[in-house]
Write a protein that holds these residues in place. Structure first.
Motif, PDB file in Angstrom:
ATOM      1  N   ARG A 201       0.829  -1.209   0.000  1.00  0.00           N
ATOM      2  CA  ARG A 201       0.000   0.000   0.000  1.00  0.00           C
ATOM      3  C   ARG A 201       0.862   1.257   0.000  1.00  0.00           C
ATOM      4  O   ARG A 201       0.588   2.215  -0.723  1.00  0.00           O
ATOM      5  CB  ARG A 201      -0.931   0.003   1.216  1.00  0.00           C
ATOM      6  N   ILE A 202       1.896   1.251   0.832  1.00  0.00           N
ATOM      7  CA  ILE A 202       2.799   2.404   0.884  1.00  0.00           C
ATOM      8  C   ILE A 202       3.436   2.638  -0.482  1.00  0.00           C
ATOM      9  O   ILE A 202       3.498   3.768  -0.976  1.00  0.00           O
ATOM     10  CB  ILE A 202       3.898   2.173   1.951  1.00  0.00           C
ATOM     11  N   HIS A 203       3.895   1.563  -1.097  1.00  0.00           N
ATOM     12  CA  HIS A 203       4.607   1.673  -2.384  1.00  0.00           C
ATOM     13  C   HIS A 203       3.707   2.300  -3.456  1.00  0.00           C
ATOM     14  O   HIS A 203       4.187   3.023  -4.337  1.00  0.00           O
ATOM     15  CB  HIS A 203       5.080   0.291  -2.818  1.00  0.00           C
ATOM     16  N   ASN A 204       2.420   2.050  -3.372  1.00  0.00           N
ATOM     17  CA  ASN A 204       1.491   2.587  -4.378  1.00  0.00           C
ATOM     18  C   ASN A 204       1.251   4.084  -4.211  1.00  0.00           C
ATOM     19  O   ASN A 204       0.692   4.713  -5.113  1.00  0.00           O
ATOM     20  CB  ASN A 204       0.143   1.857  -4.286  1.00  0.00           C
ATOM     21  N   TRP A 205       1.664   4.668  -3.078  1.00  0.00           N
ATOM     22  CA  TRP A 205       1.373   6.072  -2.794  1.00  0.00           C
ATOM     23  C   TRP A 205       2.622   6.932  -2.688  1.00  0.00           C
ATOM     24  O   TRP A 205       2.564   8.025  -2.125  1.00  0.00           O
ATOM     25  CB  TRP A 205       0.554   6.192  -1.505  1.00  0.00           C
ATOM     26  N   ILE A 206       3.740   6.465  -3.216  1.00  0.00           N
ATOM     27  CA  ILE A 206       4.949   7.286  -3.162  1.00  0.00           C
ATOM     28  C   ILE A 206       5.454   7.598  -4.558  1.00  0.00           C
ATOM     29  O   ILE A 206       5.245   6.843  -5.511  1.00  0.00           O
ATOM     30  CB  ILE A 206       6.072   6.610  -2.334  1.00  0.00           C
ATOM     31  N   MET A 207       6.120   8.748  -4.672  1.00  0.00           N
ATOM     32  CA  MET A 207       6.657   9.185  -5.948  1.00  0.00           C
ATOM     33  C   MET A 207       7.827   8.305  -6.367  1.00  0.00           C
ATOM     34  O   MET A 207       8.631   7.859  -5.544  1.00  0.00           O
ATOM     35  CB  MET A 207       7.139  10.635  -5.817  1.00  0.00           C
ATOM     36  N   GLY A 208       7.930   8.053  -7.657  1.00  0.00           N
ATOM     37  CA  GLY A 208       9.065   7.306  -8.199  1.00  0.00           C
ATOM     38  C   GLY A 208       9.073   5.853  -7.795  1.00  0.00           C
ATOM     39  O   GLY A 208      10.134   5.237  -7.699  1.00  0.00           O
ATOM     40  N   GLN A 209       7.889   5.299  -7.575  1.00  0.00           N
ATOM     41  CA  GLN A 209       7.810   3.931  -7.067  1.00  0.00           C
ATOM     42  C   GLN A 209       8.495   2.918  -7.968  1.00  0.00           C
ATOM     43  O   GLN A 209       9.027   1.910  -7.495  1.00  0.00           O
ATOM     44  CB  GLN A 209       6.343   3.542  -6.855  1.00  0.00           C
ATOM     45  N   GLU A 210       8.497   3.196  -9.272  1.00  0.00           N
ATOM     46  CA  GLU A 210       9.116   2.244 -10.195  1.00  0.00           C
ATOM     47  C   GLU A 210      10.640   2.271 -10.127  1.00  0.00           C
ATOM     48  O   GLU A 210      11.312   1.400 -10.692  1.00  0.00           O
ATOM     49  CB  GLU A 210       8.640   2.508 -11.629  1.00  0.00           C
ATOM     50  N   HIS A 211      11.205   3.258  -9.445  1.00  0.00           N
ATOM     51  CA  HIS A 211      12.657   3.404  -9.380  1.00  0.00           C
ATOM     52  C   HIS A 211      13.228   3.174  -7.988  1.00  0.00           C
ATOM     53  O   HIS A 211      14.412   3.408  -7.761  1.00  0.00           O
ATOM     54  CB  HIS A 211      13.064   4.806  -9.851  1.00  0.00           C
ATOM     55  N   ARG A 212      12.414   2.734  -7.054  1.00  0.00           N
ATOM     56  CA  ARG A 212      12.898   2.576  -5.686  1.00  0.00           C
ATOM     57  C   ARG A 212      12.375   1.271  -5.100  1.00  0.00           C
ATOM     58  O   ARG A 212      11.289   0.812  -5.445  1.00  0.00           O
ATOM     59  CB  ARG A 212      12.475   3.768  -4.827  1.00  0.00           C
ATOM     60  N   PRO A 213      13.132   0.679  -4.206  1.00  0.00           N
ATOM     61  CA  PRO A 213      12.662  -0.559  -3.572  1.00  0.00           C
ATOM     62  C   PRO A 213      11.534  -0.278  -2.596  1.00  0.00           C
ATOM     63  O   PRO A 213      11.389   0.840  -2.091  1.00  0.00           O
ATOM     64  CB  PRO A 213      13.911  -1.078  -2.837  1.00  0.00           C
ATOM     65  N   LYS A 214      10.736  -1.311  -2.331  1.00  0.00           N
ATOM     66  CA  LYS A 214       9.709  -1.172  -1.307  1.00  0.00           C
ATOM     67  C   LYS A 214      10.365  -0.969   0.047  1.00  0.00           C
ATOM     68  O   LYS A 214      11.408  -1.538   0.339  1.00  0.00           O
ATOM     69  CB  LYS A 214       8.837  -2.428  -1.249  1.00  0.00           C
ATOM     70  N   VAL A 215       9.722  -0.159   0.868  1.00  0.00           N
ATOM     71  CA  VAL A 215      10.175   0.025   2.239  1.00  0.00           C
ATOM     72  C   VAL A 215       9.572  -1.094   3.079  1.00  0.00           C
ATOM     73  O   VAL A 215       8.350  -1.247   3.131  1.00  0.00           O
ATOM     74  CB  VAL A 215       9.749   1.395   2.787  1.00  0.00           C
ATOM     75  N   ARG A 216      10.409  -1.864   3.717  1.00  0.00           N
ATOM     76  CA  ARG A 216       9.925  -2.954   4.552  1.00  0.00           C
ATOM     77  C   ARG A 216       9.249  -2.412   5.812  1.00  0.00           C
ATOM     78  O   ARG A 216       9.726  -1.456   6.415  1.00  0.00           O
ATOM     79  CB  ARG A 216      11.077  -3.875   4.954  1.00  0.00           C
ATOM     80  N   VAL A 217       8.147  -3.023   6.191  1.00  0.00           N
ATOM     81  CA  VAL A 217       7.466  -2.692   7.446  1.00  0.00           C
ATOM     82  C   VAL A 217       7.517  -3.940   8.318  1.00  0.00           C
ATOM     83  O   VAL A 217       7.020  -5.002   7.929  1.00  0.00           O
ATOM     84  CB  VAL A 217       6.012  -2.261   7.211  1.00  0.00           C
ATOM     85  N   VAL A 218       8.123  -3.809   9.496  1.00  0.00           N
ATOM     86  CA  VAL A 218       8.336  -4.980  10.356  1.00  0.00           C
ATOM     87  C   VAL A 218       7.931  -4.659  11.795  1.00  0.00           C
ATOM     88  O   VAL A 218       7.925  -3.495  12.205  1.00  0.00           O
ATOM     89  CB  VAL A 218       9.818  -5.427  10.334  1.00  0.00           C
ATOM     90  N   PRO A 219       7.591  -5.687  12.567  1.00  0.00           N
ATOM     91  CA  PRO A 219       7.268  -5.457  13.984  1.00  0.00           C
ATOM     92  C   PRO A 219       8.526  -5.130  14.789  1.00  0.00           C
ATOM     93  O   PRO A 219       9.622  -5.598  14.472  1.00  0.00           O
ATOM     94  CB  PRO A 219       6.667  -6.794  14.448  1.00  0.00           C
ATOM     95  N   ALA A 220       8.358  -4.340  15.832  1.00  0.00           N
ATOM     96  CA  ALA A 220       9.454  -4.082  16.770  1.00  0.00           C
ATOM     97  C   ALA A 220       9.806  -5.372  17.506  1.00  0.00           C
ATOM     98  O   ALA A 220       8.997  -6.295  17.614  1.00  0.00           O
ATOM     99  CB  ALA A 220       9.050  -3.000  17.760  1.00  0.00           C
TER     100      ALA A 220
END
Length: 243
Positions: A201-220
């Motif tokens: 979901r985050i990846h779909n809402w950020i600029m330049g998504q096709e040129h950057r890796p997904k940001v991992r979301v992990v539990p603490a």
């Protein structure tokens, strides 16, 4: 130190001075979520990443930012308060008194706000029943309990809740460009209902998504003592810098 929406204290209390006077020790004062970010960076889920965001989701939202390996405090020590970014000026009232803070949508209180909205238009019957029939008494735990029973309204509420979380995180990604986002706090017990969908979901809402890796979301990883661990790390750094 000033009173906040989730902690009440003496107006303009100078905690550093008070502790110095009481114990005769040099004192470091910082926000608990910021210090938890330090701990997760050094010893927890953020090991190996020098640009990360920690979000603590409970009754409210706290945060800490590690930029280029160091804690970001800001000019006045207020950096890392993403819960009070304005997302809807006509929206839910936040504990801080403003309308439309991200915290009013993406915390435990936010989950309750969404469920109350469903109930007020004639939905969320099971959730309202779990709250004793009183819409105003609905809390996040009632939504979670209904979700465990596979209640369709609870499923829809959690999906909307996840969307609000992801939109806020996408904004942080656009500003800070982290490698990883760590989610902690009291909502960790139900985070398995929303964490797996967040990176897409985050990846779909950020600029330049096709040129950057997904940001991992992990539990603490470090739990409720992360802030204390981070305080010890920062204090040891202060001591080393003065030797």
């Amino acid at each position: 130190l000033m009173p906040g929406p989730h902690i009440q204290t003496e107006e303009n209390l100078d905690l550093k001075v008070r502790v110095n006077e009481e114990f005769g020790l040099d004192t470091l004062v910082n926000n608990d979520a910021s210090l938890a970010a330090v701990a997760e960076h050094q010893l927890g889920a953020g090991r190996g990443f020098d640009n990360l965001i920690l979000i603590t989701q409970g009754t409210g939202i706290g945060g800490g930012i590690i930029a280029n390996g160091r804690l970001l405090n800001g000019a006045n020590g207020f950096a890392g308060e993403p819960g009070h970014v304005l997302v809807d000026s006509d929206g839910y009232t936040c504990a801080c008194g403003m309308k439309g803070c991200w915290e009013a949508y993406a915390s435990g209180a936010g989950l309750a706000n969404i469920a109350k909205g469903y109930a007020r238009v004639g939905n969320a019957d099971l959730i309202q029943e779990l709250a004793g029939g009183d819409i105003d008494s609905i809390i996040g735990e009632h939504v979670s309990a209904a979700l465990e029973q596979k209640d369709p309204d609870a499923i829809s509420i959690f999906d909307e809740f996840s969307t609000h979380i992801a939109k806020g995180l996408a904004g942080l990604v656009s500003i800070l460009d982290p490698e990883i986002i760590i989610l902690g706090g009291g909502l960790s017990v139900v985070s398995h209902h929303f964490v797996p969908t967040l990176d897409d979901r985050i990846h779909n809402w950020i600029m330049g998504q096709e040129h950057r890796p997904k940001v991992r979301v992990v539990p603490a990883e470090l739990g409720e003592y992360a802030g204390a661990v981070g305080a010890a790390i920062e204090a040891s750094r202060r001591m080393e810098s003065t030797l």
